[in-house]
Design an enzyme around this catalytic site. Structure first.
Site, PDB file in Angstrom:
ATOM      1  N   ASN A  59      -4.863   4.318   7.666  1.00 22.54           N
ATOM      2  CA  ASN A  59      -4.925   3.522   6.443  1.00 22.54           C
ATOM      3  C   ASN A  59      -4.345   4.186   5.202  1.00 22.54           C
ATOM      4  O   ASN A  59      -3.710   3.515   4.400  1.00 22.54           O
ATOM      5  CB  ASN A  59      -6.376   3.126   6.140  1.00 22.54           C
ATOM      6  CG  ASN A  59      -6.465   2.092   5.042  1.00 22.54           C
ATOM      7  OD1 ASN A  59      -5.764   1.084   5.082  1.00 22.54           O
ATOM      8  ND2 ASN A  59      -7.314   2.331   4.049  1.00 22.54           N
ATOM      9  N   GLU A 112     -12.471  -4.450   9.837  1.00 23.28           N
ATOM     10  CA  GLU A 112     -13.271  -4.178   8.638  1.00 23.28           C
ATOM     11  C   GLU A 112     -14.745  -4.477   8.858  1.00 23.28           C
ATOM     12  O   GLU A 112     -15.436  -5.016   7.987  1.00 23.28           O
ATOM     13  CB  GLU A 112     -12.720  -4.973   7.442  1.00 23.28           C
ATOM     14  CG  GLU A 112     -11.268  -4.654   7.138  1.00 23.28           C
ATOM     15  CD  GLU A 112     -10.714  -5.407   5.939  1.00 23.28           C
ATOM     16  OE1 GLU A 112     -11.510  -6.049   5.220  1.00 23.28           O
ATOM     17  OE2 GLU A 112      -9.493  -5.366   5.722  1.00 23.28           O
ATOM     18  N   GLU A 145       0.839  -1.213   0.000  1.00 24.41           N
ATOM     19  CA  GLU A 145       0.000   0.000   0.000  1.00 24.41           C
ATOM     20  C   GLU A 145       0.872   1.261   0.000  1.00 24.41           C
ATOM     21  O   GLU A 145       2.072   1.209   0.208  1.00 24.41           O
ATOM     22  CB  GLU A 145      -0.916   0.038   1.222  1.00 24.41           C
ATOM     23  CG  GLU A 145      -2.311  -0.510   1.007  1.00 24.41           C
ATOM     24  CD  GLU A 145      -3.186   0.404   0.157  1.00 24.41           C
ATOM     25  OE1 GLU A 145      -2.662   1.402  -0.395  1.00 24.41           O
ATOM     26  OE2 GLU A 145      -4.381   0.118   0.022  1.00 24.41           O
ATOM     27  N   ASN A 160     -10.330   5.413   2.315  1.00 26.03           N
ATOM     28  CA  ASN A 160      -9.140   5.424   1.467  1.00 26.03           C
ATOM     29  C   ASN A 160      -8.981   6.811   0.874  1.00 26.03           C
ATOM     30  O   ASN A 160      -9.937   7.557   0.726  1.00 26.03           O
ATOM     31  CB  ASN A 160      -9.220   4.360   0.375  1.00 26.03           C
ATOM     32  CG  ASN A 160      -8.470   3.094   0.761  1.00 26.03           C
ATOM     33  OD1 ASN A 160      -7.250   3.098   0.895  1.00 26.03           O
ATOM     34  ND2 ASN A 160      -9.210   2.005   0.976  1.00 26.03           N
ATOM     35  N   ARG A 190      -7.062   1.725  12.920  1.00 26.68           N
ATOM     36  CA  ARG A 190      -5.685   1.999  12.508  1.00 26.68           C
ATOM     37  C   ARG A 190      -5.693   3.028  11.390  1.00 26.68           C
ATOM     38  O   ARG A 190      -6.715   3.259  10.737  1.00 26.68           O
ATOM     39  CB  ARG A 190      -4.978   0.728  12.041  1.00 26.68           C
ATOM     40  CG  ARG A 190      -5.534   0.132  10.747  1.00 26.68           C
ATOM     41  CD  ARG A 190      -4.592  -0.941  10.214  1.00 26.68           C
ATOM     42  NE  ARG A 190      -5.132  -1.653   9.069  1.00 26.68           N
ATOM     43  CZ  ARG A 190      -5.075  -1.221   7.811  1.00 26.68           C
ATOM     44  NH1 ARG A 190      -4.520  -0.039   7.534  1.00 26.68           N
ATOM     45  NH2 ARG A 190      -5.574  -1.947   6.822  1.00 26.68           N
ATOM     46  N   ASP A 206      -9.952   1.352  -3.890  1.00 28.70           N
ATOM     47  CA  ASP A 206      -8.903   1.434  -2.865  1.00 28.70           C
ATOM     48  C   ASP A 206      -8.278   2.825  -2.933  1.00 28.70           C
ATOM     49  O   ASP A 206      -8.979   3.816  -3.009  1.00 28.70           O
ATOM     50  CB  ASP A 206      -7.896   0.306  -3.071  1.00 28.70           C
ATOM     51  CG  ASP A 206      -7.180  -0.092  -1.793  1.00 28.70           C
ATOM     52  OD1 ASP A 206      -6.745   0.806  -1.050  1.00 28.70           O
ATOM     53  OD2 ASP A 206      -7.023  -1.300  -1.535  1.00 28.70           O
TER      54      ASP A 206
END
Length: 292
Positions: free
Chosen positions: A104, A123, A21, A150, A102, A199
């Site tokens: 991201n 999630e 990521e 995101n 957390r 994403d």
């Protein structure tokens, strides 16, 4: 695309990340930074030599952003960290009252502030939100809440922010006010069933919005008015985010993930989790350095 080349992704670096990521180009050092969230790793890829250097990160790193000089900002699970001389120092805890969340994804606004998102690590719960980190202040932004945030990503002039609600399969947009905060969010684009989940988003110099498709085998492209322009096909299912790099910002790098794939799917996708690259003719935007 350069010299008529097609946008066909090729493997730039084999690493098999569980959840690659947050790729970001570091023009000063001529390298690409990215993370493996579930692998607790911070990666530096040097295209000139093809080498990959890895540092173990505290907890789960969601993103990395170069600072002017030798330091980095790293968004690990607990909050925003400064990484320098092989050491991580916590600068600001984010959502200490939500230990299941957390950090991201993140991006730098042209004003030097860092906008970041949080998510429920399981999630499941709609506990994620967006924040603006500038100096020592970290302020909550709308819209909230989401299960998985995101982005954000910004238009070339910084006047529009793009925010992704991954599980709802939507990309939202909002105007950025003079106070550095977003106005009311509106629907920018919806990812249809069968194309995966949106994403990480990125915007190029023409204002085109590029979004990784987790479970969608590619990257989707949208015009500034939200019109779907097509997609770049990948040989792996989980494409998480792209970054524009190279001297002229026409080399695209894409992170991918092995997360969620069965043994049979992994056997059919031997490059899942690798770093990919392809060329484009419209350059990206030069990454800014935070003033935070």
């Amino acid at each position: 695309m350069r010299a008529g080349a097609e946008m066909i992704p090729q493997v730039a670096c084999k690493l098999g990340a569980m959840l690659g990521e947050g790729p970001v180009w570091d023009a000063a050092r001529g390298c690409l930074w990215f993370v493996d969230i579930k692998g607790h790793k911070l990666h530096r890829f040097d295209p000139a030599s093809g080498t990959l250097n890895t540092v173990k990160a505290p907890e789960e790193p969601g993103w990395v952003i170069p600072l002017a000089g030798a330091a980095l900002l790293v968004g690990a699970k607990a909050g925003v960290h400064r990484f320098e001389e092989d050491a991580f120092a916590l600068l600001h805890a984010v959502e200490p009252d939500l230990p299941g969340n957390r950090l991201n994804d993140a991006a730098v606004h042209p004003d030097g502030s860092v906008w970041l998102g949080t998510m429920d690590n399981a999630e499941e719960a709609p506990s994620g939100g967006y924040y603006r980190f500038h100096g020592s202040a970290c302020t909550a932004l709308s819209p909230q809440p989401m299960v998985i945030t995101n982005g954000p990503a910004f238009s070339p002039d910084g006047g529009t922010v793009y925010l992704v609600d991954t599980l709802e399969r939507v990309i939202l947009s909002a105007s950025v006010g003079a106070d550095g905060h977003p106005g009311e969010a509106r629907l920018f684009a919806r990812i249809p069933d069968g194309m995966g989940y949106p994403d990480g988003p990125v915007v190029d110099s023409a204002g085109t919005v590029w979004v990784g498709l987790f479970g969608g085998w590619g990257v989707a492209r949208f015009a500034p008015d939200g019109t779907f322009l097509g997609r770049v096909e990948f040989p792996v299912a989980n494409v998480t985010k792209i970054a524009f790099g190279g001297p002229d910002l026409t080399t695209v790098y894409a992170t991918t993930a092995r997360k969620g794939l069965s043994a049979d799917e992994l056997a059919a996708q031997p490059h899942a989790g690798d770093l990919f690259t392809f060329a484009v003719d419209v350059p990206g935007l030069a990454p800014g350095y935070p003033t935070a």
